[in-house]
Design a protein around this motif. Structure first.
Motif, short mmCIF file in Angstrom:
data_model
loop_
_atom_site.label_atom_id
_atom_site.label_comp_id
_atom_site.label_asym_id
_atom_site.label_seq_id
_atom_site.Cartn_x
_atom_site.Cartn_y
_atom_site.Cartn_z
N UNK A 149 0.98 -1.13 0.08
CA UNK A 149 -0.15 0.10 -0.12
C UNK A 149 0.82 1.35 -0.03
N UNK A 150 1.92 1.09 0.65
CA UNK A 150 2.91 2.45 0.91
C UNK A 150 3.45 2.58 -0.51
N UNK A 151 3.92 1.41 -0.99
CA UNK A 151 4.65 1.59 -2.22
C UNK A 151 3.86 2.01 -3.55
N UNK A 152 2.46 1.54 -3.49
CA UNK A 152 1.40 2.22 -4.37
C UNK A 152 1.28 3.68 -4.27
N UNK A 153 1.06 4.02 -3.17
CA UNK A 153 0.91 5.53 -2.64
C UNK A 153 2.45 6.30 -3.09
N UNK A 154 3.34 5.98 -3.09
CA UNK A 154 4.54 6.59 -3.36
C UNK A 154 4.89 6.51 -4.71
N UNK A 155 4.06 5.70 -5.53
CA UNK A 155 3.86 5.89 -7.01
C UNK A 155 2.77 6.71 -7.63
N UNK A 156 2.14 7.21 -6.66
CA UNK A 156 1.06 8.44 -6.99
C UNK A 156 -0.36 7.54 -7.14
N UNK A 157 -0.31 6.28 -6.74
CA UNK A 157 -1.72 5.61 -6.95
C UNK A 157 -2.65 5.56 -5.65
N UNK A 158 -3.70 6.09 -5.81
CA UNK A 158 -4.40 6.26 -4.82
C UNK A 158 -5.56 5.11 -4.75
N UNK A 159 -5.68 4.38 -3.57
CA UNK A 159 -6.63 3.17 -3.38
C UNK A 159 -7.44 3.11 -2.13
N UNK A 160 -8.47 2.42 -2.10
CA UNK A 160 -9.18 2.17 -1.07
C UNK A 160 -9.27 0.74 -0.61
N UNK A 161 -8.80 -0.11 -1.50
CA UNK A 161 -8.38 -1.46 -1.10
C UNK A 161 -7.38 -1.98 -2.11
N UNK A 162 -6.61 -2.65 -1.37
CA UNK A 162 -5.30 -3.20 -2.32
C UNK A 162 -4.97 -4.62 -1.88
N UNK A 163 -4.45 -5.53 -2.72
CA UNK A 163 -4.05 -6.90 -2.37
C UNK A 163 -2.91 -7.00 -3.15
N UNK A 164 -2.08 -8.04 -2.84
CA UNK A 164 -0.83 -8.41 -3.41
C UNK A 164 -0.44 -9.87 -3.25
N UNK A 165 -0.17 -10.58 -4.67
CA UNK A 165 0.28 -11.94 -4.44
C UNK A 165 1.78 -11.91 -5.11
N UNK A 166 2.52 -12.61 -4.59
CA UNK A 166 3.77 -12.99 -5.17
C UNK A 166 4.15 -14.50 -5.38
N UNK A 167 5.02 -14.78 -6.24
CA UNK A 167 5.35 -16.09 -6.66
C UNK A 167 6.64 -16.28 -7.32
N UNK A 168 7.53 -17.17 -7.20
CA UNK A 168 8.63 -17.48 -7.83
C UNK A 168 8.39 -18.94 -8.61
#
Length: 221
Positions: A135-154
């Protein structure tokens, strides 16, 4: 048959600025999971990304050919996500009411930056070495959100990674619930190859912030 030598998953869910944690062998606040030694030897560069909520890191080690096009792989994974959202087999969870997620170029750029940073600085997790969350990374990129989710995989294969995400319990906050969540409207996928041929995959999900104008209409004249 593919053999999983080491597995963890990583899924993050945040809503209305509040983070809720689901833990699988990893407690919130712990250090990010180190990537394999090959990735750790890579010179630092790139931008960071973060954590917030549920964990599930998925590793699958296998020699992989160079992907034909990262952009094509990212769009392929977007198609897989929307296929899973519309699959009748998931109707009990979705109520058949889910709509396809919109591809968001800004989210994809943020997802790509996180995948690149994990490769460059040799870690695998939602929290970057500076402690920034998704969420902090998206805000730093100038993206405003009210809900956020992230999945990562290798994983060397996007289909296998998406299948691993979906092969999770049908209840609880995890990769699967991020993919099938009705509150998200936008998605971006970022894929970067590690030095060992593994694909570092980040899926970013979002519901954009609602402006006062969109909520209440333009001011009266």
């Amino acid at each position: 048959m593919k053999k999983i030598r080491r597995s963890r998953a990583a899924a993050i869910l945040a809503g209305l600025g509040m983070m809720a944690a689901i833990v699988a062998g990893h407690r919130p606040g712990e250090a990010a999971v180190p990537a394999p030694a090959q990735a750790q030897s890579t010179a630092p560069s790139g931008s960071g990304a973060g954590t917030s909520s549920g964990w599930h890191h998925f590793y699958q080690h296998k020699t992989a050919a160079s992907p034909p096009s990262f952009q094509a792989l990212e769009k392929e994974m977007c198609d897989l996500i929307n296929r899973d959202r519309s699959d009748p087999i998931n109707r009990a969870e979705t109520g058949g009411r889910l709509v396809p997620l919109r591809w968001n170029d800004e989210l994809a750029a943020a997802a790509r930056a996180h995948s690149r940073d994990m490769v460059a600085r040799g870690y695998f997790g939602h929290v970057d070495p500076e402690g920034r969350s998704p969420g902090a990374r998206l805000k730093a990129a100038g993206i405003s959100w009210r809900a956020v989710g992230e999945n990562i995989a290798m994983d060397p294969d996007v289909k296998a990674a998406e299948a691993a995400f979906m092969n999770e319990p049908r209840s609880g906050q995890n990769h699967r619930s991020n993919i099938l969540s009705p509150k998200f409207t936008d998605v971006g996928v970022g894929i970067v190859a590690g030095p060992d041929g593994e694909l570092y995959i980040t899926q970013e999900f979002m519901a954009p912030a609602i402006s006062l104008q969109s909520a209440f209409g333009p001011p009266s004249k």
